[in-house]
Write an enzyme that holds these catalytic residues in place. Structure first.
Site, PDB file in Angstrom:
ATOM      1  N   HIS A 122      12.629  -7.433 -15.367  1.00 38.24           N
ATOM      2  CA  HIS A 122      12.763  -6.195 -14.576  1.00 38.24           C
ATOM      3  C   HIS A 122      11.469  -5.410 -14.798  1.00 38.24           C
ATOM      4  O   HIS A 122      11.443  -4.409 -15.508  1.00 38.24           O
ATOM      5  CB  HIS A 122      13.983  -5.432 -15.092  1.00 38.24           C
ATOM      6  CG  HIS A 122      14.400  -4.256 -14.267  1.00 38.24           C
ATOM      7  ND1 HIS A 122      13.687  -3.779 -13.189  1.00 38.24           N
ATOM      8  CD2 HIS A 122      15.489  -3.446 -14.372  1.00 38.24           C
ATOM      9  CE1 HIS A 122      14.319  -2.733 -12.679  1.00 38.24           C
ATOM     10  NE2 HIS A 122      15.412  -2.513 -13.372  1.00 38.24           N
TER      11      HIS A 122
ATOM     12  N   LYS B 157      25.859 -16.415   5.772  1.00 38.92           N
ATOM     13  CA  LYS B 157      25.962 -17.501   6.766  1.00 38.92           C
ATOM     14  C   LYS B 157      25.203 -18.739   6.317  1.00 38.92           C
ATOM     15  O   LYS B 157      25.124 -19.724   7.044  1.00 38.92           O
ATOM     16  CB  LYS B 157      25.381 -17.027   8.106  1.00 38.92           C
ATOM     17  CG  LYS B 157      26.055 -15.806   8.695  1.00 38.92           C
ATOM     18  CD  LYS B 157      25.403 -15.490  10.044  1.00 38.92           C
ATOM     19  CE  LYS B 157      25.897 -14.158  10.593  1.00 38.92           C
ATOM     20  NZ  LYS B 157      25.135 -13.772  11.790  1.00 38.92           N
TER      21      LYS B 157
ATOM     22  N   ARG C  44      16.542  -6.997  -5.620  1.00 42.72           N
ATOM     23  CA  ARG C  44      17.293  -7.246  -6.865  1.00 42.72           C
ATOM     24  C   ARG C  44      18.354  -8.302  -6.587  1.00 42.72           C
ATOM     25  O   ARG C  44      18.976  -8.306  -5.515  1.00 42.72           O
ATOM     26  CB  ARG C  44      17.969  -5.962  -7.343  1.00 42.72           C
ATOM     27  CG  ARG C  44      18.987  -6.204  -8.446  1.00 42.72           C
ATOM     28  CD  ARG C  44      19.529  -4.936  -9.028  1.00 42.72           C
ATOM     29  NE  ARG C  44      18.536  -4.276  -9.853  1.00 42.72           N
ATOM     30  CZ  ARG C  44      18.785  -3.215 -10.624  1.00 42.72           C
ATOM     31  NH1 ARG C  44      20.010  -2.700 -10.652  1.00 42.72           N
ATOM     32  NH2 ARG C  44      17.845  -2.671 -11.361  1.00 42.72           N
TER      33      ARG C  44
ATOM     34  N   ARG D 225      19.438   3.831 -10.184  1.00 39.84           N
ATOM     35  CA  ARG D 225      18.072   4.296 -10.401  1.00 39.84           C
ATOM     36  C   ARG D 225      17.023   3.486  -9.650  1.00 39.84           C
ATOM     37  O   ARG D 225      16.168   4.041  -8.965  1.00 39.84           O
ATOM     38  CB  ARG D 225      17.712   4.275 -11.894  1.00 39.84           C
ATOM     39  CG  ARG D 225      18.111   5.512 -12.635  1.00 39.84           C
ATOM     40  CD  ARG D 225      18.468   5.155 -14.051  1.00 39.84           C
ATOM     41  NE  ARG D 225      19.670   4.343 -14.021  1.00 39.84           N
ATOM     42  CZ  ARG D 225      20.892   4.842 -14.032  1.00 39.84           C
ATOM     43  NH1 ARG D 225      21.061   6.119 -14.120  1.00 39.84           N
ATOM     44  NH2 ARG D 225      21.954   4.059 -13.952  1.00 39.84           N
ATOM     45  N   THR D 226      17.055   2.176  -9.799  1.00 37.02           N
ATOM     46  CA  THR D 226      15.937   1.385  -9.282  1.00 37.02           C
ATOM     47  C   THR D 226      15.803   1.541  -7.766  1.00 37.02           C
ATOM     48  O   THR D 226      14.725   1.835  -7.248  1.00 37.02           O
ATOM     49  CB  THR D 226      16.098  -0.093  -9.676  1.00 37.02           C
ATOM     50  OG1 THR D 226      16.221  -0.153 -11.088  1.00 37.02           O
ATOM     51  CG2 THR D 226      14.907  -0.923  -9.239  1.00 37.02           C
TER      52      THR D 226
HETATM   53  C1  NCD Z   1      18.926  -1.793 -15.908  1.00 31.57           C
HETATM   54  C2  NCD Z   1      19.105  -3.080 -15.133  1.00 31.57           C
HETATM   55  O1  NCD Z   1      19.561  -3.067 -13.980  1.00 31.57           O
HETATM   56  O2  NCD Z   1      18.764  -4.095 -15.704  1.00 31.57           O
HETATM   57  N1  NCD Z   1      19.145  -0.638 -15.169  1.00 31.57           N
HETATM   58  C3  NCD Z   1      18.128  -0.049 -14.469  1.00 31.57           C
HETATM   59  O3  NCD Z   1      17.455  -0.680 -13.689  1.00 31.57           O
HETATM   60  N2  NCD Z   1      17.835   1.227 -14.764  1.00 31.57           N
HETATM   61  C4  NCD Z   1      19.658  -1.778 -17.194  1.00 31.57           C
HETATM   62  C5  NCD Z   1      21.126  -2.071 -17.200  1.00 31.57           C
HETATM   63  O4  NCD Z   1      21.751  -2.264 -16.166  1.00 31.57           O
HETATM   64  O5  NCD Z   1      21.664  -2.083 -18.312  1.00 31.57           O
END
Ligand code: NCD
Length: 310
Positions: A136, A87, A108, A57-58
């Site tokens: 997040h 590296k 991320r 999703r993100t």
């Molecule tokens: C979440 C995450 O990556 O923290 N997912 C997301 O971004 N929709 C939640 C999860 O992984 O449980």
């Protein structure tokens, strides 16, 4: 906050005014996220998505947001294996270099604080797409937007957050953002080993919020207006056996949904493993797929504001 040119690193950086502004632009973006209208607002802008951890999703929703507003995307979702970090390059240097190519970065990473390290080197805005178990912000923001849209009085409600509260960066983001609302009551449901970090609990209590910590999921259901379900965060456990001790403790089923108020809502950042039974999806109180659409609109709004085009 100005938004324009700023890094979005922590859920703590938002004031109530910032949230109201961001949510108003998010609502303007809904027709574009919904593919009903077209826009070239972000024409000529380039987003770099640097992902060191899995994502559906993100990453895709940031990229969709950029593309549907006429912008472009450069992306690496296997940074840990294929970037110069292998590296020995520092995140600081990666930030500097990526600033030559792009106008904005989303990153991320499995380590808390890592996005900030990259942002220190970067000369363009950096958005935290999830740093370890810590935070997040954009998921927390879209969760709050969904609450705002669906709960009658979004300044006065009870939120029950259930699951792996120790490791869920989404649960942490939700609490940090909800501090901006007046009369929110927090009920944290988890096993003792997976409790909400004590810093978050104490900060909420110091600010005068009511906080209840319990293992009793059934007892919490009838009081809640928002039920926020989080997955046991497998990747944060030292072994599969350790993870299996906790998996499957709290599972939302259609039977349990009957205990919720008729106007309560259920949110989840997804992915789900086994904590929300698929038969729950038919219940209109379950908003987790609606959240995905809000995620695109919210990220459109954030990109536009940070790039100074709103
Ligand atoms: C979440 C995450 O990556 O923290 N997912 C997301 O971004 N929709 C939640 C999860 O992984 O449980």
């Amino acid at each position: 906050m100005n938004f324009k040119g700023e890094n979005i690193l922590s859920s703590d950086q938002f004031s109530r005014r910032d949230l109201d502004r961001l949510f108003s632009v998010t609502s303007e973006m809904l027709p574009f996220a919904d593919k009903k209208e077209r826009s070239n607002l972000l024409e000529d802008k380039i987003l770099a998505t640097l992902f060191f951890e899995p994502s559906t999703r993100t990453r895709f929703s940031f990229e969709t947001a950029m593309l549907r507003l006429g912008g472009r995307v450069i992306s690496n979702h296997t940074m840990e294996a294929t970037s110069c970090i292998t590296k020995g390059e520092t995140l600081y240097d990666t930030g500097k270099v990526m600033s030559t190519f792009a106008d904005i970065i989303v990153m991320r990473h499995p380590e808390s604080g890592s996005v900030e390290k990259l942002a220190l080197g970067a000369t363009i805005p950096v958005i935290n797409g999830g740093d370890g178990a810590s935070d997040h912000p954009t998921q927390g923001l879209l969760d709050l937007y969904t609450i705002q849209k669906n709960v009658k009085n979004s300044d006065s409600f009870t939120i029950v957050i259930v699951g792996d509260l120790k490791n869920s960066r989404v649960a942490h983001a939700q609490c940090r953002l909800l501090k901006n609302y007046r009369d929110v009551k927090f009920v944290f449901v988890s096993l003792k080993a997976l409790k909400m970090p004590s810093e978050i609990v104490s900060e909420l209590k110091e600010k005068g919020f009511s906080v209840t910590e319990t293992e009793d999921f059934l007892g919490a259901l009838p009081v809640c207006d928002v039920l926020s379900v989080t997955r046991v965060q497998k990747e944060r456990f030292s072994s599969e056996e350790e993870y299996k001790k906790f998996k499957g403790t709290y599972v939302l089923t259609p039977e349990l949904l009957k205990k919720l108020k008729s106007d309560a809502i259920v949110i989840s950042p997804l992915p789900r493993v086994d904590e929300i039974h698929q038969d729950c999806d038919k219940d209109s109180r379950c908003k987790y797929f609606e959240q995905v659409k809000h995620g695109v609109a919210l990220r459109m709004a954030l990109l536009a504001l940070v790039l100074g085009l709103k």
